[in-house]
Write a protein that holds these residues in place. Structure first.
Motif, PDB file in Angstrom:
ATOM      1  N   THR A 218       0.741  -1.263   0.149  1.00 21.06           N
ATOM      2  CA  THR A 218      -0.072  -0.017  -0.042  1.00 21.06           C
ATOM      3  C   THR A 218       0.995   1.215   0.063  1.00 21.06           C
ATOM      4  O   THR A 218       0.521   2.219  -0.657  1.00 21.06           O
ATOM      5  CB  THR A 218      -0.826  -0.011   1.230  1.00 21.06           C
ATOM      6  OG1 THR A 218      -1.276  -1.244   1.301  1.00 21.06           O
ATOM      7  CG2 THR A 218      -1.943   1.083   0.983  1.00 21.06           C
TER       8      THR A 218
ATOM      9  N   PHE B  46       2.526   1.823  -3.515  1.00 22.97           N
ATOM     10  CA  PHE B  46       1.410   2.351  -4.337  1.00 22.97           C
ATOM     11  C   PHE B  46       1.034   3.796  -4.123  1.00 22.97           C
ATOM     12  O   PHE B  46       1.115   4.619  -5.046  1.00 22.97           O
ATOM     13  CB  PHE B  46       0.391   1.697  -4.152  1.00 22.97           C
ATOM     14  CG  PHE B  46       0.225   0.119  -4.814  1.00 22.97           C
ATOM     15  CD1 PHE B  46       1.171  -0.209  -5.663  1.00 22.97           C
ATOM     16  CD2 PHE B  46      -0.537  -0.785  -4.391  1.00 22.97           C
ATOM     17  CE1 PHE B  46       1.234  -1.473  -6.096  1.00 22.97           C
ATOM     18  CE2 PHE B  46      -0.572  -1.977  -4.810  1.00 22.97           C
ATOM     19  CZ  PHE B  46       0.346  -2.351  -5.662  1.00 22.97           C
ATOM     20  N   ALA B  47       0.956   4.380  -2.976  1.00 17.50           N
ATOM     21  CA  ALA B  47       0.810   5.724  -2.548  1.00 17.50           C
ATOM     22  C   ALA B  47       1.953   6.597  -2.953  1.00 17.50           C
ATOM     23  O   ALA B  47       1.801   7.591  -3.661  1.00 17.50           O
ATOM     24  CB  ALA B  47       0.498   5.793  -1.226  1.00 17.50           C
TER      25      ALA B  47
ATOM     26  N   ASN C 122       1.913   6.987  -6.513  1.00 16.34           N
ATOM     27  CA  ASN C 122       0.720   7.842  -6.871  1.00 16.34           C
ATOM     28  C   ASN C 122      -0.032   6.831  -7.903  1.00 16.34           C
ATOM     29  O   ASN C 122      -0.570   7.446  -8.736  1.00 16.34           O
ATOM     30  CB  ASN C 122       1.090   9.238  -7.662  1.00 16.34           C
ATOM     31  CG  ASN C 122      -0.122  10.167  -7.361  1.00 16.34           C
ATOM     32  OD1 ASN C 122      -0.772  10.061  -6.867  1.00 16.34           O
ATOM     33  ND2 ASN C 122      -0.116  10.876  -8.596  1.00 16.34           N
ATOM     34  N   LEU C 123      -0.091   5.592  -7.548  1.00 17.86           N
ATOM     35  CA  LEU C 123      -0.977   4.596  -8.242  1.00 17.86           C
ATOM     36  C   LEU C 123      -2.604   5.043  -8.255  1.00 17.86           C
ATOM     37  O   LEU C 123      -2.755   5.307  -6.813  1.00 17.86           O
ATOM     38  CB  LEU C 123      -0.476   3.317  -8.119  1.00 17.86           C
ATOM     39  CG  LEU C 123       0.315   2.571  -9.181  1.00 17.86           C
ATOM     40  CD1 LEU C 123       1.603   3.095  -9.360  1.00 17.86           C
ATOM     41  CD2 LEU C 123       0.054   1.208  -8.923  1.00 17.86           C
ATOM     42  N   GLN C 124      -3.271   4.992  -8.902  1.00 17.57           N
ATOM     43  CA  GLN C 124      -4.602   5.113  -8.709  1.00 17.57           C
ATOM     44  C   GLN C 124      -5.428   3.871  -8.222  1.00 17.57           C
ATOM     45  O   GLN C 124      -4.863   2.763  -8.076  1.00 17.57           O
ATOM     46  CB  GLN C 124      -5.504   5.329 -10.260  1.00 17.57           C
ATOM     47  CG  GLN C 124      -5.091   6.786 -10.815  1.00 17.57           C
ATOM     48  CD  GLN C 124      -5.216   7.943  -9.739  1.00 17.57           C
ATOM     49  OE1 GLN C 124      -6.274   7.983  -9.249  1.00 17.57           O
ATOM     50  NE2 GLN C 124      -4.281   8.591  -9.547  1.00 17.57           N
ATOM     51  N   THR C 125      -6.403   3.932  -7.630  1.00 20.71           N
ATOM     52  CA  THR C 125      -7.104   2.845  -6.745  1.00 20.71           C
ATOM     53  C   THR C 125      -7.252   1.487  -7.748  1.00 20.71           C
ATOM     54  O   THR C 125      -7.024   0.639  -7.169  1.00 20.71           O
ATOM     55  CB  THR C 125      -8.563   3.281  -6.310  1.00 20.71           C
ATOM     56  OG1 THR C 125      -8.324   4.679  -5.878  1.00 20.71           O
ATOM     57  CG2 THR C 125      -9.188   2.387  -5.101  1.00 20.71           C
TER      58      THR C 125
ATOM     59  N   GLN D  74      -4.199  -0.081  -7.941  1.00 23.07           N
ATOM     60  CA  GLN D  74      -3.767  -0.576  -6.900  1.00 23.07           C
ATOM     61  C   GLN D  74      -4.313  -2.009  -6.366  1.00 23.07           C
ATOM     62  O   GLN D  74      -3.707  -2.791  -6.001  1.00 23.07           O
ATOM     63  CB  GLN D  74      -4.041   0.380  -5.881  1.00 23.07           C
ATOM     64  CG  GLN D  74      -3.330   1.513  -5.727  1.00 23.07           C
ATOM     65  CD  GLN D  74      -3.497   2.325  -4.328  1.00 23.07           C
ATOM     66  OE1 GLN D  74      -3.813   1.685  -3.335  1.00 23.07           O
ATOM     67  NE2 GLN D  74      -3.130   3.562  -4.292  1.00 23.07           N
TER      68      GLN D  74
END
Lengths: 313, 370
Positions: free
Chosen positions: A279, A282-283, A286-289, A292
């Motif tokens: 998590t 990913f953050a 800056n990956l989108q939901t 993710q």
């Protein structure tokens, strides 16, 4: 599970963690490998981590607890409703713990002494605890005003640079590891989960053991609820959303057998750390939901496949 | 009329009235209105003479005979069905609706238990249809999924006031009233844009709501469109949370690590903002300005106190539920809306997403939800 094989399993999880760290160091060198970020990963692991320790015990003992997220919600709401906050830090902590234990007791009695299978009993608890949390909170976010509670979540309270929440997680994990591996209670848990009938014939009080396991899981939820209050500065009926699935997933990744009788606390803790690190990665990138979620699913499958491959070879 | 609009010269020949253009125009407008009202009153007088019905003149002055007001009228039973109020804003929606219904002696409110389950909400609305309520106010958990039951109510002769989340077909409702998600993003973006327009290479971060909801994407679209007007500003990161305190705290903590320096943050929802602000405090950051969304009481009080990063919030007012009750009552009594010349209530009303800052916060504080 024999000791060497358990080592291999843990080693492969550590391998996954190392791989994630390498990816992090490669994609976000300035942010990932900082003490700040390490603290963040550990802090964000701590609440779900404590819940996972409790769930691991239940699963090893041959049961399942689907109600953990709802119990966390109920305990956090109850401990933050205005009347309870008047009693300060101690009152809120006591309240969170007793709500957790109370829910665990109901689960345990229904399952151990009643006619219910764990899946149904804890499913019922999931629904009713969330409902009760919604009722008590009236759908509102209960903002904490007790400074001694809020202070626990800020950097001034760090012990040797370690956030108190992380210390609580570490303490619960170490205690869990000791209890499971070094006590009669731990051995009985494994025995009951492996073969309940044989355990009964061997003189283990199976019912009492089961009751105690759900009490333990409830207690962990109470601790987690208080940690969440410290972390977010509030109690809300949406707290602990999907914790049941996250905790079960972390335990399974950590090598706990869903049918019971096998599992380790170390594995579960590593499982939680793998999840939180993903998590975090990913953050930071800056990956989108949507991306993710897909990637998370893929990594869960990959992690389990790696373990299976190691085991059979 | 003392002045002519064709000559709005500030250097007025009359030294006793140094009016500006605008004031002279408004003075003209006011006097023209008086003329119209005079004519209307005359007409009312005439109609009063020719008709046997009594006419109190006030209705006629507004230019229409049948406008809903506070006076008790025909009894109306309003059915209200909404989603489960599991967070602050939806909770405020329920309260607003119930309180407004209580205000009217002629209104009976039949509210169902909220549910986020489409099938269950369909069942609840069908029960209200079977009870033959006069008007339905529906805030669907999912507008598209509940369109059929809206159509069914309309076919049964029960007009539907569709609140906020819109049905897929206009045939499924008589009137839609709701917030402006795109406008919310737009106004948040404009506010931040104006604050940062003189800053070189300004960086902005967005903490969005639930990404699989259309409203979240609309809010982001509006925000991005507004920022296009400010080439010096770049949105460097966006993470979606889940409208909960817990997700707000967790995602914001990550964003703060990912972006060691930025100038402004837009958070889509004040409830998840409780968590976001907590993460900001925990990280010890105060080097940017924060704009909230929806308009909670807590955030408005923080804006007023002006002692944190939060400087503004973009409204998505839950008062729309009270307005929906007003509209439903007007529909049930076959009346129009006061202040408008129309004989019927409008087909759609979009609320304005006002930006609440320290300058106007007192005005909006009473509408802030807990």
């Amino acid at each position: 599970m024999s000791a060497p094989r358990r080592g291999v399993r843990h080693l492969s999880l550590v391998g996954v963690l190392v791989a994630l760290v390498v990816v992090g160091a490669f994609t976000k060198p300035e942010q990932f490998l900082t003490s700040d970020n390490l603290q963040l990963i550990l802090t964000q692991s701590s609440v779900i981590g404590v819940v996972t320790v409790g769930v691991t015990f239940v699963i090893i003992g041959g049961g399942i607890d689907l109600s953990v997220g709802a119990i966390v919600a109920l305990a956090s709401v109850w401990a933050t409703t205005v009347a309870t906050q008047e009693f300060g830090l101690g009152g809120m902590l006591l309240c969170a713990l007793s709500v957790g234990l109370g829910c665990g007791l109901v689960n345990g009695v229904l399952i151990a002494y009643g006619p219910m299978v764990p899946f149904i009993a804890t499913l019922a608890m999931l629904a009713s605890a969330r409902g009760l949390a919604l009722l008590i909170s009236d759908g509102k976010t209960q903002v904490v005003t007790v400074n001694s509670v809020l202070d626990l979540g800020v950097s001034d309270s760090y012990v040797l640079g370690i956030p108190p929440l992380v210390l609580v997680f570490a303490a619960v994990a170490v205690l869990g590891w000791l209890v499971l591996g070094r006590t009669t209670f731990g051995r009985r848990t494994v025995a009951v989960g492996g073969n309940a009938e044989a355990s009964r014939l061997a003189g283990i009080a199976v019912r009492r053991q089961r009751l105690l396991l759900y009490l333990l899981s409830g207690l962990c939820c109470g601790i987690a609820a208080f940690m969440l209050i410290v972390l977010t500065g509030s109690g809300q009926n949406t707290n602990g959303n999907l914790y049941e699935l996250d905790a079960i997933a972390a335990a399974i990744i950590g090598g706990t057998l869903l049918s019971g009788g096998r599992g380790t606390i170390t594995g579960s803790v590593l499982g939680v750390l793998v999840f939180t690190t993903i998590t975090n990665l990913f953050a930071l990138n800056n990956l989108q939901t949507d991306v993710q979620q897909i990637a998370k699913g893929a990594i869960i499958v990959a992690a389990v496949l790696v373990q299976k491959g190691r085991k059979t070879s | 009329m003392t002045e002519s609009p064709e000559n709005p010269n500030p250097q007025n020949p009359n030294p006793n009235s140094p009016r500006t253009d605008a004031s002279s125009l408004s003075a003209f407008g006011a006097s023209r209105r008086n003329v119209l009202f005079g004519a209307a009153a005359g007409a009312a007088f005439l109609s009063g003479c020719t008709s046997n019905e009594s006419n109190d003149g006030k209705d006629a002055e507004a230019g229409q005979a049948n406008v809903a007001d506070d006076k008790p009228g025909k009894r109306v039973t309003i059915g209200f069905a909404g989603p489960q109020a599991d967070h602050g804003w939806l909770n405020a929606i329920n309260e607003q609706a119930k309180e407004r219904a209580k205000k009217y002696k002629d209104v009976t409110l039949e509210a169902t238990e909220g549910s986020n389950d489409n099938a269950q909400q369909v069942g609840q609305i069908e029960t209200l249809i079977n009870k033959k309520v006069d008007v339905l106010v529906i805030l669907p958990a999912d507008g598209k999924a509940l369109t059929q039951v809206g159509l069914k109510a309309m076919r049964a002769g029960i007009p539907v006031v569709n609140l906020d989340r819109v049905f897929a077909s206009q045939q499924a409702y008589r009137c839609w009233i709701g917030g402006d998600n795109y406008g919310m993003g737009l106004n948040a973006g404009r506010y931040i844009g104006e604050k940062l327009k003189d800053k070189k290479n300004a960086k902005v971060v967005e903490l969005a709501g639930i990404d699989n909801l259309e409203l979240t994407r609309e809010r982001t679209e509006g925000f991005d469109d507004a920022l296009k007007n400010y080439p010096n500003i770049k949105k460097v990161a966006r993470q979606a949370a889940e409208f909960t305190v817990e997700s707000g705290q967790s995602k914001m903590a990550q964003l703060l690590r990912a972006e060691p320096k930025f100038d402004a943050l837009w958070n889509h929802d004040d409830d998840q903002g409780v968590g976001a602000e907590r993460a900001i405090k925990q990280a010890g950051r105060d080097d940017f300005l924060m704009v909230g969304g929806a308009g909670s009481k807590r955030v408005m009080e923080a804006i007023k106190a002006d002692n944190s990063v939060i400087k503004a919030t973009v409204l998505y007012p839950p008062t729309m539920a009270a307005s929906a009750i007003d509209l439903a009552r007007a529909l049930g009594q076959s009346k129009g809306v006061g202040g408008l010349a129309e004989f019927e209530i409008p087909a759609s009303i979009t609320l304005y997403s006002a930006v609440v800052t320290r300058l106007n916060v007192d005005e909006y504080l009473p509408t802030g939800f807990k």
